[in-house]
Design a protein around this motif. Structure first.
Motif, mmCIF file in Angstrom:
data_model
loop_
_atom_site.group_PDB
_atom_site.id
_atom_site.type_symbol
_atom_site.label_atom_id
_atom_site.label_comp_id
_atom_site.label_asym_id
_atom_site.label_seq_id
_atom_site.Cartn_x
_atom_site.Cartn_y
_atom_site.Cartn_z
ATOM 1 N N PRO A 149 0.842 -1.201 0.000
ATOM 2 C CA PRO A 149 0.000 0.000 0.000
ATOM 3 C C PRO A 149 0.876 1.248 0.000
ATOM 4 O O PRO A 149 2.109 1.159 0.122
ATOM 5 N N ALA A 150 0.254 2.401 -0.108
ATOM 6 C CA ALA A 150 0.991 3.648 0.102
ATOM 7 C C ALA A 150 1.428 3.677 1.564
ATOM 8 O O ALA A 150 0.725 3.167 2.446
ATOM 9 N N ALA A 151 2.596 4.235 1.810
ATOM 10 C CA ALA A 151 3.093 4.326 3.189
ATOM 11 C C ALA A 151 2.117 5.166 4.013
ATOM 12 O O ALA A 151 1.631 6.196 3.550
ATOM 13 N N PRO A 152 1.816 4.712 5.232
ATOM 14 C CA PRO A 152 0.890 5.481 6.076
ATOM 15 C C PRO A 152 1.498 6.820 6.484
ATOM 16 O O PRO A 152 2.715 6.954 6.597
ATOM 17 N N LEU A 153 0.643 7.789 6.701
ATOM 18 C CA LEU A 153 1.079 9.105 7.154
ATOM 19 C C LEU A 153 1.135 9.116 8.674
ATOM 20 O O LEU A 153 0.343 8.444 9.342
ATOM 21 N N PRO A 154 2.048 9.898 9.248
ATOM 22 C CA PRO A 154 2.113 9.999 10.711
ATOM 23 C C PRO A 154 0.794 10.533 11.285
ATOM 24 O O PRO A 154 0.114 11.345 10.657
ATOM 25 N N LEU A 155 0.456 10.083 12.476
ATOM 26 C CA LEU A 155 -0.758 10.536 13.149
ATOM 27 C C LEU A 155 -0.493 11.739 14.051
ATOM 28 O O LEU A 155 -1.399 12.246 14.691
ATOM 29 N N GLY A 156 0.764 12.164 14.127
ATOM 30 C CA GLY A 156 1.129 13.274 14.998
ATOM 31 C C GLY A 156 2.412 13.925 14.523
ATOM 32 O O GLY A 156 2.794 13.813 13.360
ATOM 33 N N ALA A 157 3.087 14.582 15.463
ATOM 34 C CA ALA A 157 4.296 15.345 15.158
ATOM 35 C C ALA A 157 5.535 14.453 15.232
ATOM 36 O O ALA A 157 6.322 14.529 16.173
ATOM 37 N N TYR A 158 5.695 13.583 14.264
ATOM 38 C CA TYR A 158 6.841 12.683 14.173
ATOM 39 C C TYR A 158 7.001 12.245 12.731
ATOM 40 O O TYR A 158 6.140 12.538 11.890
ATOM 41 N N VAL A 159 8.088 11.561 12.431
ATOM 42 C CA VAL A 159 8.300 10.994 11.103
ATOM 43 C C VAL A 159 8.189 9.482 11.200
ATOM 44 O O VAL A 159 8.361 8.896 12.273
ATOM 45 N N GLU A 160 7.888 8.840 10.105
ATOM 46 C CA GLU A 160 7.700 7.390 10.089
ATOM 47 C C GLU A 160 9.007 6.611 10.186
ATOM 48 O O GLU A 160 9.024 5.481 10.627
ATOM 49 N N ALA A 161 10.120 7.229 9.753
ATOM 50 C CA ALA A 161 11.396 6.514 9.757
ATOM 51 C C ALA A 161 12.556 7.489 9.886
ATOM 52 O O ALA A 161 12.478 8.621 9.405
ATOM 53 N N VAL A 162 13.615 7.006 10.536
ATOM 54 C CA VAL A 162 14.857 7.765 10.658
ATOM 55 C C VAL A 162 16.009 6.797 10.414
ATOM 56 O O VAL A 162 16.044 5.715 11.015
ATOM 57 N N GLN A 163 16.918 7.210 9.546
ATOM 58 C CA GLN A 163 18.109 6.397 9.313
ATOM 59 C C GLN A 163 19.280 7.019 10.062
ATOM 60 O O GLN A 163 19.519 8.218 9.996
ATOM 61 N N SER A 164 20.004 6.170 10.791
ATOM 62 C CA SER A 164 21.217 6.572 11.491
ATOM 63 C C SER A 164 22.286 5.549 11.126
ATOM 64 O O SER A 164 22.167 4.372 11.483
ATOM 65 N N GLY A 165 23.286 5.998 10.387
ATOM 66 C CA GLY A 165 24.285 5.051 9.893
ATOM 67 C C GLY A 165 23.608 4.052 8.977
ATOM 68 O O GLY A 165 22.863 4.424 8.080
ATOM 69 N N ASN A 166 23.848 2.766 9.247
ATOM 70 C CA ASN A 166 23.222 1.745 8.404
ATOM 71 C C ASN A 166 21.990 1.120 9.061
ATOM 72 O O ASN A 166 21.536 0.057 8.650
ATOM 73 N N LEU A 167 21.427 1.807 10.065
ATOM 74 C CA LEU A 167 20.197 1.330 10.702
ATOM 75 C C LEU A 167 19.029 2.252 10.356
ATOM 76 O O LEU A 167 19.149 3.482 10.419
ATOM 77 N N LEU A 168 17.909 1.646 10.002
ATOM 78 C CA LEU A 168 16.676 2.368 9.718
ATOM 79 C C LEU A 168 15.679 2.031 10.815
ATOM 80 O O LEU A 168 15.301 0.865 10.978
ATOM 81 N N PHE A 169 15.267 3.029 11.583
ATOM 82 C CA PHE A 169 14.331 2.868 12.694
ATOM 83 C C PHE A 169 12.949 3.329 12.244
ATOM 84 O O PHE A 169 12.806 4.450 11.748
ATOM 85 N N LEU A 170 11.941 2.480 12.421
ATOM 86 C CA LEU A 170 10.577 2.850 12.080
ATOM 87 C C LEU A 170 9.812 3.226 13.344
ATOM 88 O O LEU A 170 9.991 2.610 14.396
ATOM 89 N N SER A 171 8.968 4.245 13.220
ATOM 90 C CA SER A 171 8.045 4.592 14.296
ATOM 91 C C SER A 171 7.019 3.473 14.421
ATOM 92 O O SER A 171 6.968 2.566 13.589
ATOM 93 N N GLY A 172 6.180 3.554 15.418
ATOM 94 C CA GLY A 172 5.125 2.556 15.578
ATOM 95 C C GLY A 172 4.240 2.508 14.348
ATOM 96 O O GLY A 172 3.786 3.538 13.855
ATOM 97 N N ILE A 173 4.013 1.318 13.830
ATOM 98 C CA ILE A 173 3.223 1.123 12.611
ATOM 99 C C ILE A 173 1.944 0.376 12.969
ATOM 100 O O ILE A 173 1.982 -0.705 13.564
ATOM 101 N N LEU A 174 0.824 0.962 12.611
ATOM 102 C CA LEU A 174 -0.488 0.385 12.912
ATOM 103 C C LEU A 174 -1.044 -0.373 11.702
ATOM 104 O O LEU A 174 -0.659 -0.105 10.561
ATOM 105 N N PRO A 175 -2.006 -1.265 11.943
ATOM 106 C CA PRO A 175 -2.667 -1.978 10.847
ATOM 107 C C PRO A 175 -3.796 -1.134 10.252
ATOM 108 O O PRO A 175 -4.983 -1.407 10.442
ATOM 109 N N VAL A 176 -3.408 -0.065 9.556
ATOM 110 C CA VAL A 176 -4.402 0.810 8.941
ATOM 111 C C VAL A 176 -4.465 0.574 7.444
ATOM 112 O O VAL A 176 -3.484 0.191 6.813
ATOM 113 N N VAL A 177 -5.642 0.815 6.909
ATOM 114 C CA VAL A 177 -5.878 0.764 5.469
ATOM 115 C C VAL A 177 -6.594 2.064 5.136
ATOM 116 O O VAL A 177 -7.637 2.374 5.723
#
Length: 162
Positions: free
Chosen positions: A24-52
């Motif tokens: 699906p299209a990537a979900p949009l944040p529900l608040g004041a945050y980003v869905e992902a942050v990359q630091s070095g070679n690690l990609l951290f995802l914010s909490g992901i819900l089962p939304v459609v």
């Protein structure tokens, strides 16, 4: 939601095609945050819900309002959303070299004991897409509530090729 075992010789993007999975299209944040942050070679995802389409696919507590299969489906749906976020961030799932960590928070009653089976809805998809040798560590636990009344939330960390 059932994914056949076995991995094709291609990369993650080819495996999605082989399984007939369209992200699906990537979900949009529900608040004041980003869905992902990359630091070095690690990609951290914010909490992901089962939304459609911005709405929860399921609402309620697993083991109460929702049965085990609905819980597994929620984990699968949230994982599809997570993969969509990763693709948006990296341009291709083939840039993932390993799934490092999967954390699954599941809304349930105190006596619920099937957290691992619910979490498998996400773990099995990750294994099918990235392969068993890139499978992550995992944490699954029960919580009281989550945003939008969702039954679960995923948090993931990926290692990327640099």
């Amino acid at each position: 939601m059932v994914i056949a075992r076995g991995v094709s010789a291609g990369g993650a993007e080819q495996r999605l095609k082989d399984f007939g999975i369209v992200l699906p299209a990537a979900p949009l944040p529900l608040g004041a945050y980003v869905e992902a942050v990359q630091s070095g070679n690690l990609l951290f995802l914010s909490g992901i819900l089962p939304v459609v389409d911005g709405k929860p696919r399921h609402v309620g507590r697993v083991g109460v309002e929702l049965d085990l299969e609905a819980g597994r489906d929620a984990a699968f749906t949230a994982c599809l959303n997570a993969l969509a976020v990763v693709r948006d961030e990296l341009g291709s799932l083939d840039k993932v070299s390993r799934v490092v960590r999967l954390a699954v928070s599941i809304v349930s009653e105190p006596d619920f004991r099937s957290h691992p089976l619910v979490a498998d809805g996400a773990s099995e998809l990750l294994e099918a897409v990235f392969g068993k040798d890139k499978t992550s560590t995992r944490r699954a636990l029960g919580v009281v509530s989550l945003p939008l009344g969702a039954p679960l939330e995923l948090e993931l960390i990926f290692e990327t090729a640099q």
